[in-house]
Design an enzyme around this catalytic site. Structure first.
Site, PDB file in Angstrom:
ATOM      1  N   HIS A  22      11.202  20.112  -2.239  1.00  0.00           N
ATOM      2  CA  HIS A  22      11.880  18.839  -1.946  1.00  0.00           C
ATOM      3  C   HIS A  22      10.921  17.671  -2.224  1.00  0.00           C
ATOM      4  O   HIS A  22      11.313  16.630  -2.751  1.00  0.00           O
ATOM      5  CB  HIS A  22      12.324  18.758  -0.482  1.00  0.00           C
ATOM      6  CG  HIS A  22      13.132  19.942  -0.012  1.00  0.00           C
ATOM      7  ND1 HIS A  22      12.755  20.726   1.041  1.00  0.00           N
ATOM      8  CD2 HIS A  22      14.280  20.460  -0.471  1.00  0.00           C
ATOM      9  CE1 HIS A  22      13.647  21.688   1.221  1.00  0.00           C
ATOM     10  NE2 HIS A  22      14.591  21.549   0.309  1.00  0.00           N
ATOM     11  N   CYS A 127      29.632  31.756  -2.563  1.00  0.00           N
ATOM     12  CA  CYS A 127      28.282  31.992  -2.026  1.00  0.00           C
ATOM     13  C   CYS A 127      27.946  30.826  -1.105  1.00  0.00           C
ATOM     14  O   CYS A 127      27.829  29.685  -1.560  1.00  0.00           O
ATOM     15  CB  CYS A 127      27.232  32.116  -3.133  1.00  0.00           C
ATOM     16  SG  CYS A 127      25.564  32.205  -2.435  1.00  0.00           S
ATOM     17  N   HIS A 148      20.644  34.137  -4.781  1.00  0.00           N
ATOM     18  CA  HIS A 148      20.355  34.437  -3.382  1.00  0.00           C
ATOM     19  C   HIS A 148      20.365  35.926  -3.064  1.00  0.00           C
ATOM     20  O   HIS A 148      20.140  36.307  -1.916  1.00  0.00           O
ATOM     21  CB  HIS A 148      21.320  33.672  -2.475  1.00  0.00           C
ATOM     22  CG  HIS A 148      21.146  32.193  -2.588  1.00  0.00           C
ATOM     23  ND1 HIS A 148      21.927  31.410  -3.406  1.00  0.00           N
ATOM     24  CD2 HIS A 148      20.228  31.367  -2.029  1.00  0.00           C
ATOM     25  CE1 HIS A 148      21.511  30.151  -3.328  1.00  0.00           C
ATOM     26  NE2 HIS A 148      20.486  30.097  -2.518  1.00  0.00           N
TER      27      HIS A 148
END
Ligand code: MSP
Length: 515
Positions: A22, A127, A148
């Site tokens: 991030h 998902c 994932h």
């Protein structure tokens, strides 16, 4: 060219604490925002959190909190991380903010009224980690989400759909026609070509709502449904510019100049978001820039793998300035890359401790030893003037095109050149000979340090200011930078009294903690 810039980062999901992934995008956006401010533009810089993800109520319950309380805690973590990294956003937006909820309602009402929304039954695989529907062909051979490694949920519901398919031709034109005044410039070019390729194959309509669960923004035309989290999230960019509560602000800032993100969410930003805007009657963004994705020591950073680095760890080891610089310049901005602790250390030592730190210390020590820190002025040599002018032009062009590594390497070049000058000119010998050329050499070194400081200022605000201050320049670093960008290279000249700089980049031997 307009004198204002509206730049955004993605709004981050709050199921994870802030990590250096991030921070990568947020620091990059901050570098651009700072550069534009220094070059005299008005900037609106938006970041924030995306809080209506379907996973939140369960995560909050597991933490014994209400969904809102849970999000409050996580949003505070992001704010703290950005404050520690010196991020200069103008607003931290949360999708639970009342003005944002108003914006989602308003834009969905417009799309509905214009006939772009219809009711249908959605059946498919979802998902929850991606917050998106997956087609069978996207799954791994074992039927898992490729990102994932989890089985998507089977999903069948009556929902509202957005007629995305109807915008394909217009989007193709806006993205591929470089001469269009409303062009959406998708960068880097290879990613633009991927998007164009996918658009050519065709566009399906997308489901944009879910049965209400008590968490999310209720559809204005059907209270039993909430907005799909991505539609809700994308609209934050309009809210941040003032829609719908501050129309004057919106008129000043819209459309966005740069949506910055990683390639994982480029499709949402370059296709779905512009289509929503077109449908609601708004202008589309001018530029959508997707940088690469980095791995950490060769592996994807993930909570389950336990190899996540928090921004605070980088700050502890290298200091804020170096942490910012290292993050966004470690590999070419735009491509994928790998981050390793060894490489971070190596770059810290080579670029910062050895190159910048040494040059500064050496130069200040020369001024002190040879001139008692009272440096006689000397005009900049024609050669140096030409070199620095061309480098500064290259730097501006690199930042404007978001090639941050290239911008940083201009600073490195300038410092390398100065270090070479020391070797070639041998100031200690000039001093011995009482050669007046010594004055020119030390002035040149300080002018070079100041040029590097200007380039580094958006990356390393405090270190760059300290570099600049050491030269004793009578003006501040930002004033100097503005003058230089306006073509006045002589603004890089040192002042009459130079100063001993603080220890900027101490060598750091302790290893970065491994969690
Ligand atoms: N909530 C959505 C975005 C909505 S924007 C309207 C989302 N959030 S996220 O928390 O998953 O953030 C994804 C973004 O985080 C990436 O696009 C990128 O900006 C940043 N990154 C996260 N990990 C990263 C790396 N390992 N490498 C580069 N960028 C990284 O998607």
């Amino acid at each position: 060219m307009s004198d204002r810039r509206y730049i955004t980062t993605p709004i981050y999901y709050v199921n994870d604490k802030p990590h250096i992934g991030h921070a990568y995008t947020t620091v990059a956006a901050d570098v651009l925002a700072r550069f534009w401010r220094i070059s005299g533009r008005k900037v609106l810089f938006l970041t924030g959190t995306d809080e209506h993800a379907t996973k939140i109520p369960a995560a909050a319950a597991a933490a014994g909190k209400s969904s809102k309380e849970f999000c409050d805690g996580m949003a505070a973590e992001f704010k703290k991380a950005w404050a520690a990294l010196g991020i200069t956003h103008d607003r931290f937006i949360r999708t639970t903010d009342p003005d944002h909820i108003a914006a989602v309602g308003d834009i969905l009402t417009r799309l509905h009224a214009a006939g772009h929304i219809y009711k249908g039954v959605y059946e498919g695989l979802y998902c929850a980690s991606c917050e998106k529907f997956l087609s069978e062909s996207e799954l791994t051979p074992d039927g898992l989400c490729p990102d994932h490694a989890r089985a998507p949920e089977k999903y069948s519901q009556e929902n509202y759909f957005f007629r995305l398919s109807g915008f394909r031709d217009r989007l193709l034109e806006l993205i591929s026609d470089a001469s269009s005044p409303d062009r959406i410039e998708v960068l880097p070019e290879e990613r633009r070509n991927e998007i164009i390729g996918k658009l050519k194959v065709g566009l399906d309509d997308i489901s944009i709502s879910r049965a209400a669960t008590g968490w999310g923004v209720t559809l204005p035309f059907d209270k039993s449904q909430t907005a799909y989290v991505w539609v809700d999230a994308l609209i934050n960019y309009a809210t941040g510019a003032g829609w719908p509560l501050s129309p004057e602000k919106f008129a000043e800032w819209w459309p966005a100049d740069c949506h910055l993100m990683a390639k994982d969410i480029l499709w949402f930003h370059s296709v779905i978001w512009p289509a929503i805007l077109l449908g609601a009657g708004f202008k589309t963004p001018r530029r959508v820039f997707a940088h690469g994705f980095f791995t950490l020591d060769g592996a994807k950073m993930s909570k389950t793998r336990g190899n996540v680095i928090a921004p605070s760890e980088l700050i502890e080891r290298y200091g804020v300035d170096a942490a910012r610089y290292l993050l966004v310049t470690l590999f070419p901005f735009g491509t994928d890359g790998d981050v390793s602790r060894t490489e971070l250390d190596r770059r810290y030592n080579s670029d910062l401790a050895n190159n910048a730190g040494n040059l500064l210390n050496r130069t200040a020590a020369m001024s002190e030893k040879y001139f008692g820190s009272v440096l006689p002025a000397a005009p900049m040599t024609a050669g140096l003037k030409e070199f620095l002018s061309s480098r500064m032009a290259e730097y501006r062009c690199a930042v404007e095109s978001v090639r941050l590594h290239a911008a940083a390497s201009v600073a490195r070049d300038i410092m390398d050149n100065a270090n070479r000058m020391v070797q070639i000119e041998a100031p200690w010998a000039l001093f011995k000979e009482k050669n007046p050329r010594l004055i020119t050499v030390v002035n040149s070194l300080f002018s070079s340090i100041n040029a590097a400081a200007v380039c580094l200022r958006p990356f390393m605000p405090s270190a760059a200011a300290a570099m600049w201050t050491a030269s004793g320049s009578p003006i501040g670093v930002d004033e100097g930078a503005a003058k230089v960008f306006a073509g006045d290279i002589s603004a890089l000249a040192p002042g009459a009294t130079t100063a001993r700089p603080p220890a900027l980049f101490p060598r750091n031997a302790s290893p970065l903690s491994r969690k």
